[in-house]
Motif scaffolding. Structure first.
Motif, PDB file in Angstrom:
ATOM      1  N   UNK A   1      -3.007   5.335  12.789  1.00  0.00           N
ATOM      2  CA  UNK A   1      -3.870   4.927  11.660  1.00  0.00           C
ATOM      3  C   UNK A   1      -2.967   4.210  10.424  1.00  0.00           C
ATOM      4  N   UNK A   3      -2.285   5.083   7.622  1.00  0.00           N
ATOM      5  CA  UNK A   3      -1.893   6.311   6.594  1.00  0.00           C
ATOM      6  C   UNK A   3      -0.330   6.428   7.360  1.00  0.00           C
TER       7      UNK A   3
ATOM      8  N   UNK B 129      -9.880  10.358  12.759  1.00  0.00           N
ATOM      9  CA  UNK B 129      -9.969   8.734  13.587  1.00  0.00           C
ATOM     10  C   UNK B 129     -10.755   8.151  12.147  1.00  0.00           C
ATOM     11  N   UNK B 130     -11.887   7.126  12.228  1.00  0.00           N
ATOM     12  CA  UNK B 130     -12.205   6.271  10.993  1.00  0.00           C
ATOM     13  C   UNK B 130     -12.615   7.457   9.950  1.00  0.00           C
ATOM     14  N   UNK B 211      -2.885  -4.212  10.415  1.00  0.00           N
ATOM     15  CA  UNK B 211      -3.387  -4.128   9.037  1.00  0.00           C
ATOM     16  C   UNK B 211      -2.174  -2.810   8.512  1.00  0.00           C
ATOM     17  N   UNK B 212      -1.751  -2.701   7.648  1.00  0.00           N
ATOM     18  CA  UNK B 212      -1.292  -1.466   7.370  1.00  0.00           C
ATOM     19  C   UNK B 212      -0.889  -1.673   5.493  1.00  0.00           C
ATOM     20  N   UNK B 239      -6.799  -4.100   0.817  1.00  0.00           N
ATOM     21  CA  UNK B 239      -8.465  -3.760   1.442  1.00  0.00           C
ATOM     22  C   UNK B 239      -8.249  -3.159   3.121  1.00  0.00           C
ATOM     23  N   UNK B 240      -9.629  -2.597   3.587  1.00  0.00           N
ATOM     24  CA  UNK B 240     -10.181  -2.624   4.602  1.00  0.00           C
ATOM     25  C   UNK B 240     -10.538  -3.473   5.039  1.00  0.00           C
ATOM     26  N   UNK B 260      -8.265   0.765  -0.269  1.00  0.00           N
ATOM     27  CA  UNK B 260      -7.150   2.171  -0.249  1.00  0.00           C
ATOM     28  C   UNK B 260      -5.651   1.881  -1.662  1.00  0.00           C
ATOM     29  N   UNK B 262      -5.475   5.459  -2.332  1.00  0.00           N
ATOM     30  CA  UNK B 262      -4.376   7.566  -2.173  1.00  0.00           C
ATOM     31  C   UNK B 262      -4.537   7.653  -0.986  1.00  0.00           C
ATOM     32  N   UNK B 263      -3.423   8.296  -0.163  1.00  0.00           N
ATOM     33  CA  UNK B 263      -3.607   9.146   1.037  1.00  0.00           C
ATOM     34  C   UNK B 263      -4.630  10.142   1.107  1.00  0.00           C
ATOM     35  N   UNK B 264      -5.038  10.045   2.365  1.00  0.00           N
ATOM     36  CA  UNK B 264      -6.093  11.380   2.286  1.00  0.00           C
ATOM     37  C   UNK B 264      -6.397  10.510   4.256  1.00  0.00           C
ATOM     38  N   UNK B 265      -7.440  12.065   4.693  1.00  0.00           N
ATOM     39  CA  UNK B 265      -7.659  11.826   5.705  1.00  0.00           C
ATOM     40  C   UNK B 265      -9.366  12.431   6.052  1.00  0.00           C
ATOM     41  N   UNK B 267      -9.471   8.568   7.454  1.00  0.00           N
ATOM     42  CA  UNK B 267      -9.147   7.209   7.136  1.00  0.00           C
ATOM     43  C   UNK B 267     -10.125   6.947   6.137  1.00  0.00           C
ATOM     44  N   UNK B 270      -9.627   7.471   2.364  1.00  0.00           N
ATOM     45  CA  UNK B 270      -8.764   7.338   1.756  1.00  0.00           C
ATOM     46  C   UNK B 270      -9.306   5.471   0.708  1.00  0.00           C
TER      47      UNK B 270
END
Lengths: 153, 487
Positions: A1, A3, B129-130, B211-212, B239-240, B260, B262-265, B267, B270
């Motif tokens: 992912x 992240x 996952x997503x 993408x990253x 952007x997503x 995106x 902030x960091x969160x799971x 995905x 975030x």
């Protein structure tokens, strides 16, 4: 992912000291135990290059990219490799390692910083969305000589 | 109930001429007393589906039309009382809808991913996952450990590529649908993200993004799916991005203000909706990725874009299916797996023009539309027609119509399947010079999947031919027609 990609670049940066001598202070003290730690790598899939590993003695150094107490280059022999750290003080330790298959001394990464060479941590610990942490990877070294086996893939 | 979807092992193994080995596993039922009938579209398939002959419902196919409509989509959402937290996170299954000598067939096989192997072993959905949080037993050492390989499928260089977006493409055997494994285009690119919406030029060259955050890796592959070049470029915002588009000369990367930050799971947690940022369009020269222009647009959310083209004065045009906010992907698509419908803004077909003087504007077609497609031979070139689905009904998800919108006449040539069908993506193809449309639906009355072929010049006249499978496969995402001998 995404992240994982974002965090891995910084966290997987295994700063190996290369040929620098071990920079730890484990002065043998008379009558005190100075056990040796043998780190053995198993399950190596590509029989070339070496395993580069760093030994840490604190959570701060391990989790936040601090200095290891020692680093080694362990040549791969078949599907194993082995490194010995003699004369350690008993205590809590953890290991980060990667298999330098192409022998360039660096962990191969993608343009987004994700590892492309096998890596592992002591206790075969696995991180969540990034490298394993001290809490999962650290182990106790007692007064006796010890062998710690890590599966690397 | 969804258990109806689960294949009977004896029936599968007893059927003659199995093209794919049956891999029946115990069925999983959704708990709860009264699932809506549309939940058939997000049901579970227990195992691989051996090739079966379809039943002709009406009409006839052109005798000279031969090939395979390969489609991909999630087909397993539940194991052992646990469920995926999002429609986008089920196990990818490749469906091969075949047509030859006027007869139709279906075979389907799951993509054999590390995620599916682990979850089969544990009997639970554990991988993040997503929109799915990880559970005990989760094991993630790379993005491909969470790769569902469930979004699209293309053919290139003698293999199929099952596409996701945050990890590798999985190579698939086009005949047996067996998984060969994650595709490594170059050793230092192993596991790199590869979107499910590559843009393929009429001569077969493939462009894609990975993408990253605020960076995109631009993939350029040959028609046979070999790496020609790859380079990372910066983006104006994080952007997503599910899809991008391209003209013959430019990549057109649309940046929605769903960013995106902030960091969160998982995905999706975030991502933040920030309409005050507006949308942006980054245009990059295919011949020199450092040559770039940025256009500003009002805020919108989206998943899918149509092919783009360039006019003689330099104006770039493309259409897309734009939503007022990202609540479908953020909320409604999560609830679907539980059989819950959340009303959200429908996607609206919209034309974007990027002018040579740097201005950009949008024109609404005035219709609901998703899954925009156009003829592969016109990719990147001027066109006026956009194949789409639409007809979103109150109280239930999924489309009920297929149509072709003509931007020149402002008319939609559409067929309404009615409220008892869930309509999946349709793709353009041709038989000789005759333009056709092919796609699939799920019939809620017969509880079976159907294959439909239309004359693309007269969609409103209804299908030229329709066939039924003996079972329902859940709603799939994207696919492509591969003419016989073209893989």
């Amino acid at each position: 992912m995404k992240i994982i990609a974002a965090t891995a670049a910084a966290l997987f940066g295994l700063a190996l000291a290369g040929s620098a001598p071990p920079a730890f202070a484990a002065e043998p003290v008379a009558a005190a135990a100075t056990p040796s730690l043998t780190v053995r790598f198993a399950g190596i899939e590509t029989p070339t290059g070496a395993v580069l590993l760093s030994l840490y003695a604190s959570e701060a150094a391990f989790d936040a990219g601090g200095q290891p107490v020692a680093s080694r280059m362990a040549p791969v022999k078949g599907d194993t490799a082995e490194a010995v750290f003699p004369g350690l003080a008993p205590g809590r330790y953890a290991v980060k390692a990667f298999h330098d298959i192409d022998g360039d001394g660096k962990m191969g990464t993608t343009p987004f910083g994700m590892p492309t060479e096998p890596y592992a941590f002591s206790n075969d610990a696995i991180g969540e969305a990034g490298p394993a942490k001290w809490a999962g990877a650290s182990f106790d070294l007692g007064a006796a000589d010890t062998v710690h086996t890590i599966k690397i893939r | 109930m969804l258990n109806d979807l689960h294949l009977d092992r004896r029936q599968l193994l007893g059927r003659a001429g199995l093209a794919v080995a049956a891999l029946a596993v115990p069925g999983v039922a959704i708990a709860g007393p009264a699932l809506p009938d549309w939940a058939l579209g997000v049901g579970d398939v227990a195992g691989d589906v051996p090739m079966q002959a379809l039943t002709l419902l009406h009409g006839r196919a052109p005798e000279d039309l031969a090939g395979m409509l390969y489609r991909n989509g999630p087909a397993r959402f539940r194991r052992g009382g646990t469920a995926s937290g999002h429609w986008f996170d089920g196990d990818g299954m490749i469906r091969a809808w075949g047509l030859r000598d006027g007869k139709a067939t279906l075979a389907a096989r799951f993509v054999d991913t590390p995620k599916r192997r682990l979850e089969d072993k544990l009997g639970a959905m554990v991988q993040p996952g997503f929109g799915t949080a990880s559970r005990a037993g989760s094991r993630v050492t790379s993005a491909d450990d969470t790769n569902a390989a469930n979004t699209a499928v293309i053919a290139a260089g003698g293999r199929l590529l099952a596409l996701w977006e945050a990890g590798s493409a999985f190579a698939i055997d086009p005949d047996t649908l067996a998984t060969r494994g994650p595709e490594v285009f170059r050793s230092d690119l192993a596991g790199m993200p590869f979107l499910a919406h590559p843009r393929i030029e009429p001569d077969g060259r493939i462009w894609n993004l990975g993408l990253s955050g605020k960076a995109a890796f631009v993939w350029r592959l040959s028609a046979s799916g070999q790496l020609e070049a790859g380079q990372a470029i910066p983006l104006p915002m994080g952007s997503y991005i599910h899809d991008f588009t391209a003209t013959a000369r430019h990549l057109v990367i649309v940046l929605q203000p769903w960013v995106q930050d902030h960091m969160a799971l998982p995905f999706v947690e975030s991502l933040s909706w920030k309409p005050e940022l507006g949308s942006k369009v980054l245009v990059v020269d295919k011949a020199d990725l450092s040559k770039r222009r940025i256009y500003e647009l009002p805020p919108f959310a989206f998943f899918h874009l149509g092919d783009a083209w360039e006019e003689t004065d330099g104006t770039i045009r493309f259409d897309g299916c734009f939503e007022a906010d990202p609540s479908f992907g953020r909320d409604a698509a999560r609830a679907l797996v539980d059989g819950r419908y959340i009303p959200v803004p429908s996607p609206r077909l919209t034309m974007v023009a990027l002018r040579p003087d740097g201005r950009a504007d949008m024109t609404a077609a005035g219709i609901e539309a998703e899954f925009p497609r156009s003829e592969p031979q016109l990719a990147g070139l001027p066109r006026s027609r956009t194949v789409h689905v639409g007809g979103y009904l109150p109280g239930r998800p999924f489309a009920s119509k297929v149509g072709i919108w003509d931007w020149r006449t402002g008319k939609d040539d559409a067929h309404d399947f009615g409220p008892r069908q869930l309509v999946e993506e349709f793709v353009p193809l041709s038989s000789g010079k005759r333009p056709l449309l092919m796609g699939t639906t799920i019939n809620l009355d017969t509880r079976r999947s159907e294959l439909h072929l239309f004359d693309a010049r007269r969609v409103a006249a209804g299908p030229l031919a329709s066939w039924s499978a003996d079972m329902a496969l859940p709603v799939s995402f994207h696919g492509n027609w591969v003419g016989r001998g073209a893989v």
